[in-house]
Design a protein around this motif. Structure first.
Motif, short mmCIF file in Angstrom:
data_model
loop_
_atom_site.label_atom_id
_atom_site.label_comp_id
_atom_site.label_asym_id
_atom_site.label_seq_id
_atom_site.Cartn_x
_atom_site.Cartn_y
_atom_site.Cartn_z
N PRO A 1 11.52 10.11 2.07
CA PRO A 1 10.90 8.58 1.95
C PRO A 1 9.45 8.91 1.60
O PRO A 1 8.89 7.85 0.88
CB PRO A 1 11.30 7.94 3.13
N LEU A 2 8.53 9.37 2.26
CA LEU A 2 7.36 9.32 2.28
C LEU A 2 6.69 11.02 2.51
O LEU A 2 7.08 11.56 3.51
CB LEU A 2 6.73 8.40 3.51
N ALA A 3 6.01 11.14 1.56
CA ALA A 3 5.31 12.65 1.60
C ALA A 3 3.70 12.61 1.49
O ALA A 3 3.28 11.98 0.08
CB ALA A 3 5.85 13.50 0.42
N ALA A 4 2.90 12.69 2.28
CA ALA A 4 1.65 12.57 2.21
C ALA A 4 0.69 13.51 3.15
O ALA A 4 1.48 13.94 4.15
CB ALA A 4 1.21 11.15 2.65
N ARG B 1 1.46 6.11 -2.14
CA ARG B 1 1.85 5.15 -3.11
C ARG B 1 3.21 5.04 -3.31
O ARG B 1 3.89 6.11 -3.38
CB ARG B 1 1.05 4.79 -4.35
N THR B 2 4.01 3.77 -3.30
CA THR B 2 5.32 3.77 -3.69
C THR B 2 5.47 4.12 -5.35
O THR B 2 4.66 3.97 -6.32
CB THR B 2 6.25 2.62 -3.53
N ILE B 3 6.43 4.81 -5.85
CA ILE B 3 6.65 5.05 -7.27
C ILE B 3 6.67 3.77 -7.89
O ILE B 3 6.05 3.49 -9.15
CB ILE B 3 7.76 5.85 -7.64
N ALA B 4 7.27 2.72 -7.37
CA ALA B 4 7.29 1.37 -7.94
C ALA B 4 5.83 0.69 -8.26
O ALA B 4 5.69 0.23 -9.26
CB ALA B 4 8.11 0.61 -7.13
N SER B 5 4.91 0.95 -7.28
CA SER B 5 3.58 0.41 -7.50
C SER B 5 2.81 1.17 -8.50
O SER B 5 2.15 0.77 -9.29
CB SER B 5 2.95 0.68 -5.99
N VAL B 6 3.18 2.72 -8.71
CA VAL B 6 2.52 3.41 -9.75
C VAL B 6 3.04 2.69 -11.16
O VAL B 6 2.15 2.71 -12.14
CB VAL B 6 3.09 4.77 -9.62
N LEU B 7 4.29 2.67 -11.05
CA LEU B 7 4.94 1.92 -12.41
C LEU B 7 4.43 0.63 -12.79
O LEU B 7 3.89 0.27 -13.89
CB LEU B 7 6.32 1.88 -12.25
N VAL C 1 13.80 5.24 -15.31
CA VAL C 1 13.14 5.65 -14.11
C VAL C 1 14.29 6.26 -13.21
O VAL C 1 15.45 6.14 -13.33
CB VAL C 1 12.53 4.52 -13.34
N GLY C 2 13.92 7.07 -12.18
CA GLY C 2 14.65 7.25 -10.86
C GLY C 2 14.49 6.64 -9.83
O GLY C 2 14.41 5.21 -9.78
N ASN C 3 14.10 7.23 -8.60
CA ASN C 3 14.17 6.64 -7.31
C ASN C 3 12.74 5.84 -7.36
O ASN C 3 11.84 6.61 -7.30
CB ASN C 3 14.31 7.39 -6.19
N LEU C 4 12.45 4.64 -7.24
CA LEU C 4 11.01 3.91 -7.16
C LEU C 4 10.75 3.88 -5.66
O LEU C 4 9.26 3.39 -5.63
CB LEU C 4 11.24 2.74 -7.94
N SER C 5 11.63 3.76 -4.62
CA SER C 5 11.09 3.41 -3.52
C SER C 5 10.30 4.62 -2.72
O SER C 5 9.39 4.16 -1.60
CB SER C 5 12.38 2.96 -2.77
N SER C 6 10.28 5.74 -3.06
CA SER C 6 9.55 6.67 -2.39
C SER C 6 8.15 6.50 -2.40
O SER C 6 7.51 6.10 -3.43
CB SER C 6 10.06 8.24 -3.03
N ALA D 1 9.52 18.38 7.19
CA ALA D 1 8.23 17.87 8.33
C ALA D 1 7.77 16.42 7.87
O ALA D 1 7.38 15.64 8.73
CB ALA D 1 7.24 18.71 8.05
N PHE D 2 7.99 15.82 6.54
CA PHE D 2 7.41 14.55 6.25
C PHE D 2 8.37 13.45 6.81
O PHE D 2 7.87 12.41 6.85
CB PHE D 2 7.71 14.69 4.64
N LEU D 3 9.56 13.87 7.25
CA LEU D 3 10.32 12.75 8.06
C LEU D 3 9.74 12.34 9.16
O LEU D 3 10.26 11.24 9.63
CB LEU D 3 11.67 13.47 8.44
N ALA D 4 8.61 12.84 9.48
CA ALA D 4 7.64 12.46 10.90
C ALA D 4 7.28 10.93 10.27
O ALA D 4 6.77 10.08 11.14
CB ALA D 4 6.51 13.15 11.11
N GLY D 5 7.09 10.83 8.98
CA GLY D 5 6.60 9.27 8.57
C GLY D 5 5.19 9.17 8.37
O GLY D 5 4.86 7.89 8.09
N HIS D 6 4.36 10.08 8.55
CA HIS D 6 2.89 10.04 8.43
C HIS D 6 2.34 11.22 7.46
O HIS D 6 3.05 12.24 7.43
CB HIS D 6 2.13 9.80 9.97
N ALA D 7 0.99 11.18 7.13
CA ALA D 7 0.26 12.12 6.35
C ALA D 7 0.35 13.25 7.54
O ALA D 7 0.01 13.24 8.77
CB ALA D 7 -1.05 11.48 6.13
N LEU D 8 0.75 14.62 7.01
CA LEU D 8 0.47 15.69 7.71
C LEU D 8 -0.91 16.53 7.60
O LEU D 8 -1.38 16.66 6.53
CB LEU D 8 1.80 16.53 7.23
#
Length: 321
Positions: free
Chosen positions: A278-281, A246-252, A203-208, A122-129
């Motif tokens: 890509p985005l989970a909020a 937040r992206t994992i990259a920004s957290v790092l 690290v793993g995937n930083l773009s999520s 459901a996160f594939l909708a691309g916005h906070a659920l």
């Protein structure tokens, strides 16, 4: 006086929520595997595994809780992928044992800690659920939580127990282990700072994009809802989230700014999860409307607490400080 039972009380979140519940003047008991690092004054604790049906039923029968906060369970997505059988055993069989024990206390309110992970695709909708989104879980951990929600909706009304479902999103803070991304970064930084390892962080995937909260804010949400148990509708569902992905990259990057030494970054293939969302909020508007809750811990303060905790644990394990 409320009698609040917290399962999984020796775990990461338990250590943060027990003091809040005890401060309210309620009678609080915890159960879990092993011993908790410390217990607030007035809180009782017994080491009981939820898979031990006899011991669990006996404890619930003695304590007779008016509210139950069910934190216990296996919470690592990565571990659930590598060992799905154990995840199902603990998260579902343990839950069934707890339901059987709760038959002795009709009229109590059961707060089931599910997870924002249940939303999955459901996160594939691309916005906070919001809670209106249909859960479409994508991994064993999320499926075990979604099945747990459905089991409770089926079983609890039959025994006169009210269900409230809590769906927390990613939370961070002191005491979290390094299977989780922010704790992993902090632990690696602490070891780099002391020279125990070369200055290279894996690290793993930083773009999520992910939705992070401080564990203190999550614990406050739980305590706020438990304090209003009588007013909550049967079957209520509440997201517990910041709504600010937040992206994992920004957290790092933010952790790098707090580090005492520079370091390089290396993508480790074993840390990259397949089929990342890509985005989970989450949208926590319903929770705010019900209790007035909102996140209070500033992001930098939260990261500082995590990093300081990693440094302190490393120092303690090496006999320093």
């Amino acid at each position: 006086m409320r009698r609040i039972l917290v399962t999984g009380a020796a775990g990461f979140v338990g250590g943060h929520v027990l003091p809040l519940l005890a401060e309210a003047g309620d009678r609080v008991a915890g159960i879990g595997r092993g011993e908790p690092p410390a217990l607030p004054a007035g809180v009782t604790y017994e080491a009981i595994d939820l898979l031990d049906e006899t011991a669990l039923a006996a404890f619930v029968g003695r304590f007779r809780p008016t509210e139950i906060l069910h934190l216990a369970g296996l919470a690592s997505v990565a571990d659930s992928t590598s060992g799905p059988g154990q995840t199902w055993r603990v998260n579902v069989n343990g839950l069934m044992n707890l339901v059987a024990a709760v038959e002795a206390v009709p009229g109590c309110t059961f707060f089931f800690v599910s997870s924002g992970e249940v939303y999955g695709s459901a996160f594939l909708a691309g916005h906070a659920l919001t809670e209106a989104a249909e859960p479409l879980p994508r991994n064993t951990y999320a499926r075990s939580k979604w099945v747990g929600e459905q089991l409770l909706r089926d079983l609890l009304p039959r025994i006169g127990v009210k269900l409230v479902v809590l769906r927390p999103f990613n939370h961070i803070g002191p005491g979290q282990d390094e299977r989780f991304v922010v704790a992993s970064f902090a632990g690696q930084i602490a070891r780099i700072e002391t020279g125990l390892v070369p200055p290279c962080l894996e690290v793993g995937n930083l773009s999520s994009y992910r939705d992070f909260l401080d564990v203190a804010d999550v614990a406050a949400a739980y305590a706020d809802l438990i304090g209003r148990a009588a007013a909550l509708a049967e079957g209520s569902v509440f997201n517990i989230s910041s709504g600010r992905p937040r992206t994992i990259a920004s957290v790092l990057d933010d952790l790098r700014a707090l580090a005492r030494v520079p370091f390089e970054i290396r993508v480790a293939p074993e840390r990259v999860r397949p089929a990342e969302i890509p985005l989970a909020a989450g949208d926590a508007g319903r929770l705010h409307a019900a209790t007035g809750w909102q996140p209070r811990i500033a992001w930098e303060a939260s990261l500082t607490r995590v990093l300081d905790d990693a440094r302190a644990r490393l120092a303690a394990s090496h006999g320093a400080g």
